[in-house]
Design a protein around this motif. Structure first.
Motif, PDB file in Angstrom:
ATOM      1  N   LEU A  89      -2.404  -7.682   0.876  1.00 36.10           N
ATOM      2  CA  LEU A  89      -3.736  -7.555   1.459  1.00 36.10           C
ATOM      3  C   LEU A  89      -3.661  -7.350   2.972  1.00 36.10           C
ATOM      4  N   PHE A  90      -2.744  -8.062   3.621  1.00 31.46           N
ATOM      5  CA  PHE A  90      -2.607  -7.926   5.074  1.00 31.46           C
ATOM      6  C   PHE A  90      -2.203  -6.507   5.445  1.00 31.46           C
ATOM      7  N   GLY A  93      -5.195  -4.193   4.895  1.00 24.39           N
ATOM      8  CA  GLY A  93      -6.213  -4.409   5.914  1.00 24.39           C
ATOM      9  C   GLY A  93      -5.786  -3.890   7.274  1.00 24.39           C
ATOM     10  N   ALA A  96      -6.089  -0.189   7.326  1.00 24.27           N
ATOM     11  CA  ALA A  96      -7.505   0.185   7.311  1.00 24.27           C
ATOM     12  C   ALA A  96      -8.076   0.154   8.725  1.00 24.27           C
ATOM     13  N   VAL A  97      -7.736  -0.886   9.485  1.00 22.65           N
ATOM     14  CA  VAL A  97      -8.219  -1.013  10.867  1.00 22.65           C
ATOM     15  C   VAL A  97      -7.612   0.068  11.751  1.00 22.65           C
ATOM     16  N   GLN A 100      -9.232   3.588  11.173  1.00 26.14           N
ATOM     17  CA  GLN A 100     -10.655   3.839  11.365  1.00 26.14           C
ATOM     18  C   GLN A 100     -10.973   4.824  12.496  1.00 26.14           C
ATOM     19  N   TRP A 119     -17.131   3.532   7.078  1.00 28.69           N
ATOM     20  CA  TRP A 119     -15.793   2.973   6.886  1.00 28.69           C
ATOM     21  C   TRP A 119     -14.895   3.865   6.026  1.00 28.69           C
ATOM     22  N   CYS A 123     -10.574   0.783   3.850  1.00 27.66           N
ATOM     23  CA  CYS A 123     -11.452  -0.388   3.931  1.00 27.66           C
ATOM     24  C   CYS A 123     -12.036  -0.702   2.554  1.00 27.66           C
ATOM     25  N   PHE A 126      -9.240  -2.160   0.450  1.00 28.85           N
ATOM     26  CA  PHE A 126      -8.950  -3.536   0.860  1.00 28.85           C
ATOM     27  C   PHE A 126      -9.944  -4.520   0.245  1.00 28.85           C
ATOM     28  N   LEU A 127     -11.241  -4.217   0.369  1.00 23.62           N
ATOM     29  CA  LEU A 127     -12.247  -5.131  -0.174  1.00 23.62           C
ATOM     30  C   LEU A 127     -12.217  -5.175  -1.697  1.00 23.62           C
ATOM     31  N   LEU A 130      -9.339  -7.389  -2.512  1.00 24.40           N
ATOM     32  CA  LEU A 130      -9.707  -8.765  -2.182  1.00 24.40           C
ATOM     33  C   LEU A 130     -10.611  -9.356  -3.256  1.00 24.40           C
ATOM     34  N   ALA A 146     -16.706 -10.265  -1.409  1.00 24.05           N
ATOM     35  CA  ALA A 146     -16.076  -8.954  -1.203  1.00 24.05           C
ATOM     36  C   ALA A 146     -16.871  -7.855  -1.913  1.00 24.05           C
TER      37      ALA A 146
END
Length: 252
Positions: A89-90, A93, A96-97, A100, A119, A123, A126-127, A130, A146
């Motif tokens: 997940l890290f 994420g 994803a950041v 962007q 987004w 993103c 990721f959600l 999650l 989420a």
């Protein structure tokens, strides 16, 4: 089959841990995930080239319909197989950041700040992962939070990723049922009249989302290619190809 029996089966699938007898596969669908990811990123790249430079040329977008469901399936495999889902997940994420600003520069170069909360697909992924982590661990609040977030705000594909991963997870040992539910979730026969991206052949018109059906063989049938590709390549490819498109947008 009665409604009670159907609900009982769904409940059993939800509450069954992803632990299987030694020597038995966790999934009866395709485990050739490096090959699937390669298909998905090629499909995505073609789709993004079309979206950025040839927005009314349909075949770019038709090819691109393979990417999202294959990515969702590969994440479901990761959910079942990864040794450390939190690290997974890290990584997702983080990229994803990082991706962007490149995503906005690639597709909305003249309206950067107004479009910044449009987004990118990482993103959404990721959600979706999650939410599925919350479901698998029975952290229902995390699943609900989420799922609500990805549906409520401006995320590409909205909650479709969660629904697809639910299908792949719950039907992990029932590929035929999974294929049927996949078609129901993706609604490939929906047509927007007059859309230039529709596929027209003679008197037949198919909405461009119809082409999600061609992801099904890759997901539900076994392949045995297993290319040797570093896992970081798939993460890095996303921001890298967006940066390339952004540079081409600037030059052209």
């Amino acid at each position: 089959m009665t409604a009670q029996n159907t609900l009982a089966r769904v409940r059993t699938a939800l509450l069954t841990p992803a632990v299987f007898p030694e020597g038995q596969p966790r999934l009866k669908t395709n485990l050739d995930t490096n090959f699937l990811k390669l298909i998905a990123i090629i499909s995505m790249f073609i789709d993004h080239i079309g979206g950025a430079f040839f927005p009314e040329v349909g075949w770019f977008r038709w090819v691109g319909r393979l990417a999202f469901p294959i990515f969702c399936y590969c994440m479901t495999v990761g959910l079942l197989y990864t040794r450390d889902i939190k690290k997974y997940l890290f990584r997702l994420g983080l990229f994803a950041v990082v991706s962007q600003p490149f995503y906005i520069l690639a597709f909305h170069p003249h309206d950067f700040f107004a479009q910044f909360t449009n987004w990118n697909i990482f993103c959404t992924l990721f959600l979706s992962l999650l939410a599925m982590y919350g479901l698998k661990e029975r952290k229902w609040w995390l699943f609900a939070l989420a799922f609500f977030t990805v549906c409520w705000w401006n995320f590409d594909y909205s909650g479709t990723g969660v629904m697809l991963m639910l299908v792949f997870y719950l039907c992990r040992n029932r590929p035929a049922l999974g294929a049927i539910l996949y078609l129901l979730v993706m609604s490939p026969l929906h047509v927007h009249a007059g859309d230039p991206l529709n596929f027209v052949f003679g008197g037949l018109t198919l909405g461009w989302t119809f082409f999600v059906v061609f992801a099904m063989p890759f997901i539900f049938l076994r392949t045995n290619v297993h290319p040797k590709i570093p896992k970081w390549f798939f993460y890095a490819f996303y921001p890298a190809h967006l940066a390339l498109i952004a540079i081409l947008q600037f030059v052209l």
